[in-house]
Design an enzyme around this catalytic site. Structure first.
Site, short mmCIF file in Angstrom:
data_model
loop_
_atom_site.label_atom_id
_atom_site.label_comp_id
_atom_site.label_asym_id
_atom_site.label_seq_id
_atom_site.Cartn_x
_atom_site.Cartn_y
_atom_site.Cartn_z
N HIS A 83 0.86 -1.18 0.00
CA HIS A 83 0.00 0.00 0.00
C HIS A 83 0.90 1.24 0.00
CE1 HIS A 83 -3.91 -2.03 1.65
NE2 HIS A 83 -3.43 -2.62 0.56
N GLU A 142 1.20 3.87 1.88
CA GLU A 142 1.85 4.27 3.13
C GLU A 142 3.06 3.38 3.40
OE1 GLU A 142 -1.26 3.50 2.53
OE2 GLU A 142 -2.68 4.45 3.89
N CYS A 174 -5.71 2.01 5.80
CA CYS A 174 -6.52 0.82 6.12
C CYS A 174 -6.17 0.30 7.50
CB CYS A 174 -6.32 -0.26 5.06
SG CYS A 174 -4.69 -1.00 5.09
N ALA A 221 -17.55 11.22 -29.44
CA ALA A 221 -17.01 12.29 -30.29
C ALA A 221 -18.13 12.78 -31.20
CB ALA A 221 -15.85 11.75 -31.11
N ARG A 261 -8.96 5.69 -21.77
CA ARG A 261 -8.78 4.23 -21.89
C ARG A 261 -7.78 3.73 -20.85
NH1 ARG A 261 -8.03 3.15 -28.34
NH2 ARG A 261 -10.21 3.46 -28.85
N ASP A 277 -16.01 0.65 -37.81
CA ASP A 277 -14.71 1.31 -37.66
C ASP A 277 -13.55 0.36 -37.37
OD1 ASP A 277 -16.08 3.67 -37.96
OD2 ASP A 277 -16.27 4.04 -35.80
N1 LIG Z 1 -18.61 9.43 -32.62
C1 LIG Z 1 -18.41 8.44 -31.78
O1 LIG Z 1 -18.06 8.64 -30.61
C2 LIG Z 1 -18.61 7.02 -32.27
C3 LIG Z 1 -18.15 5.94 -31.49
C4 LIG Z 1 -18.37 4.67 -31.99
C5 LIG Z 1 -19.02 4.48 -33.19
N2 LIG Z 1 -19.42 5.57 -33.91
C6 LIG Z 1 -20.15 5.42 -35.17
O2 LIG Z 1 -21.39 4.83 -34.86
C7 LIG Z 1 -21.85 4.12 -36.01
C8 LIG Z 1 -22.38 2.78 -35.57
O3 LIG Z 1 -23.51 3.04 -34.78
P1 LIG Z 1 -24.27 1.94 -33.95
O4 LIG Z 1 -25.32 2.63 -33.17
O5 LIG Z 1 -24.66 0.82 -34.87
O6 LIG Z 1 -23.10 1.36 -33.03
P2 LIG Z 1 -23.12 0.73 -31.57
O7 LIG Z 1 -24.02 1.47 -30.68
O8 LIG Z 1 -21.69 0.63 -31.18
O9 LIG Z 1 -23.66 -0.74 -31.80
C9 LIG Z 1 -25.03 -0.99 -31.90
C10 LIG Z 1 -25.29 -2.46 -31.80
O10 LIG Z 1 -25.03 -2.89 -30.47
C11 LIG Z 1 -25.85 -4.01 -30.20
N3 LIG Z 1 -26.53 -3.88 -28.91
C12 LIG Z 1 -26.54 -4.81 -27.94
N4 LIG Z 1 -27.25 -4.42 -26.89
C13 LIG Z 1 -27.73 -3.23 -27.21
C14 LIG Z 1 -28.58 -2.32 -26.52
N5 LIG Z 1 -29.04 -2.58 -25.29
N6 LIG Z 1 -28.90 -1.18 -27.15
C15 LIG Z 1 -28.40 -0.90 -28.37
N7 LIG Z 1 -27.57 -1.71 -29.05
C16 LIG Z 1 -27.26 -2.88 -28.48
C17 LIG Z 1 -26.90 -4.06 -31.30
O11 LIG Z 1 -26.57 -5.17 -32.10
P3 LIG Z 1 -27.32 -6.55 -31.74
O12 LIG Z 1 -28.78 -6.29 -31.90
O13 LIG Z 1 -26.78 -7.54 -32.70
O14 LIG Z 1 -26.98 -6.87 -30.35
C18 LIG Z 1 -26.72 -2.78 -32.06
O15 LIG Z 1 -26.98 -2.92 -33.44
C19 LIG Z 1 -20.67 4.04 -36.97
O16 LIG Z 1 -20.87 4.95 -38.02
C20 LIG Z 1 -19.49 4.48 -36.13
O17 LIG Z 1 -18.51 5.13 -36.91
C21 LIG Z 1 -19.24 6.82 -33.47
#
Ligand SMILES: NC(=O)c1ccc[n+]([C@@H]2O[C@H](COP(=O)([O-])OP(=O)(O)OC[C@H]3O[C@@H](n4cnc5c(N)ncnc54)[C@H](OP(=O)(O)O)[C@@H]3O)[C@@H](O)[C@H]2O)c1
Length: 344
Positions: free
Chosen positions: A56, A58, A84, A172, A201, A217
């Protein structure tokens, strides 16, 4: 103490820096830093808890003083978390402190573990040692130092009291407010925002994503833009009910040092990550899963990087905290972007 409080405040800042550098390395234990001072307020040693099973903070600081032959001069201990009082994998820090000539113990945050917050402090007081919180320092930064110590312990507090990890959602946005990258690119925020994202991360024990993000992606989900904790292996929780992510993708993630796991439900994933000892989870997903996480209530911090409209202007960073605590941007984690911190 025969020296001004600004020496203790400087030591507290140093202890927080030492602890913050280990955020993401210590699970299932919290990151903790400790600095020992002599009677003039000069720093004799500073140390952090490196990882579970290691000394720890300390005990590590006391060992450094012992090695340097300065332990008999130690009079104050500045610790980011209450020492602790229980026997775990290592002996109790309270006993280690009581075995020295330390007269003052300055403490950043209470131990949030249900085994008894305040117990270590009571033992120290009963043994005649002065115990003070960071907030009692007569220094303009006292409140910030106490707030940062409280924030630093949040993931551990969340894990031991709520049975789930602390969850940070990272998103983002383009200058136009879209999460979807323009055709042909995968990232669009500034280099500073990308550094910040990799630092998020680094402090995470697990990353949670959706199949949509992976299929669009193919992110590596590794820490590359800042140095990672040596030997760190993160769980990568992939929500993929329809099994659209190929097994070969999981294999490649394993080769990159991740521990990928496929889940059908958000609740099961969070429960499993908590059971695996993860203190902090970073959600890096597309709009569907982002919405599902926010609607589920299983989140603590929402960090949005928005691309600047003008070339060379800094991105905007918006941090929303559910509990109103200050975000982790102090003392050493600085960014050139504007940070807005509404508490809701
Ligand atoms: N700007 C950013 O920060 C950022 C970050 C990541 C991705 N993106 C962009 O986001 C786009 C993809 O979007 P997306 O919405 O498809 O990606 P996502 O949210 O990462 O994935 C969605 C998938 O997750 C699964 N899933 C499982 N449990 C879920 C729940 N409770 N609710 C919703 N989804 C669930 C579903 O597939 P199942 O039904 O098969 O389980 C759903 O189709 C891409 O264009 C990527 O470039 C942007």
């Amino acid at each position: 103490m025969p020296f001004p409080d600004d020496r203790l405040a400087a030591a507290a800042r140093h202890a927080l820096d030492l602890a913050w550098a280990k955020a993401g390395a210590t699970a299932p234990n919290p990151p903790v830093g400790c600095v020992l001072l002599d009677s003039a307020g000069d720093i004799l040693a500073g140390a952090a808890h490196e990882r579970a099973g290691a000394a720890h903070a300390e005990a590590a600081a006391i060992a450094l003083c012992r090695e340097a032959g300065t332990l008999d001069r130690a009079r104050s201990a500045v610790v980011t978390l209450e020492p602790c009082s229980h026997v775990g994998r290592t002996p109790p820090c309270v006993e280690a402190l009581l075995a020295t000539g330390i007269e003052l113990v300055l403490v950043g945050a209470h131990d949030p573990h249900p085994r008894g917050p305040g117990r270590g402090l009571r033992i120290l007081r009963d043994a005649g040692r002065h115990v003070l919180p960071f907030s009692a320092l007569r220094h303009p930064e006292a409140g910030d130092l106490a707030g940062f110590a409280a924030r630093l312990i949040q993931p551990f507090a969340c894990a031991v009291n709520r049975g789930r990890p602390f969850v940070t959602v990272k998103t983002a946005l383009t200058a136009q407010g879209s999460m979807i990258p323009p055709p042909g690119v995968r990232t669009f925020t500034s280099p500073a925002s990308l550094d910040h994202a990799h630092a998020l991360r680094r402090r995470a024990d697990a990353i949670l994503t959706g199949s949509g993000c992976i299929l669009a992606d193919d992110p590596a989900f590794t820490v590359r833009r800042v140095p990672d904790h040596p030997g760190k292996r993160r769980i990568l929780a992939v929500l993929d009910r329809r099994r659209r992510v190929p097994d070969a993708w999981f294999e490649r993630a394993r080769e990159r040092g991740l521990e990928p796991r496929r889940y059908d439900s958000l609740e099961t994933a969070m429960h499993d990550l908590g059971a695996a000892g993860a203190l902090e989870v970073l959600v890096e997903a597309g709009p569907s899963l982002r919405r599902a996480v926010l609607e589920s209530g299983l989140w603590d911090e929402d960090i949005i990087f928005q691309q600047a409209a003008a070339i060379d202007a800094p991105d905007a960073v918006r941090i929303v905290r559910r509990d109103g605590l200050a975000p982790l941007s102090f003392p050493s984690f600085t960014t050139s972007e504007a940070v807005e911190c509404p508490s809701n």
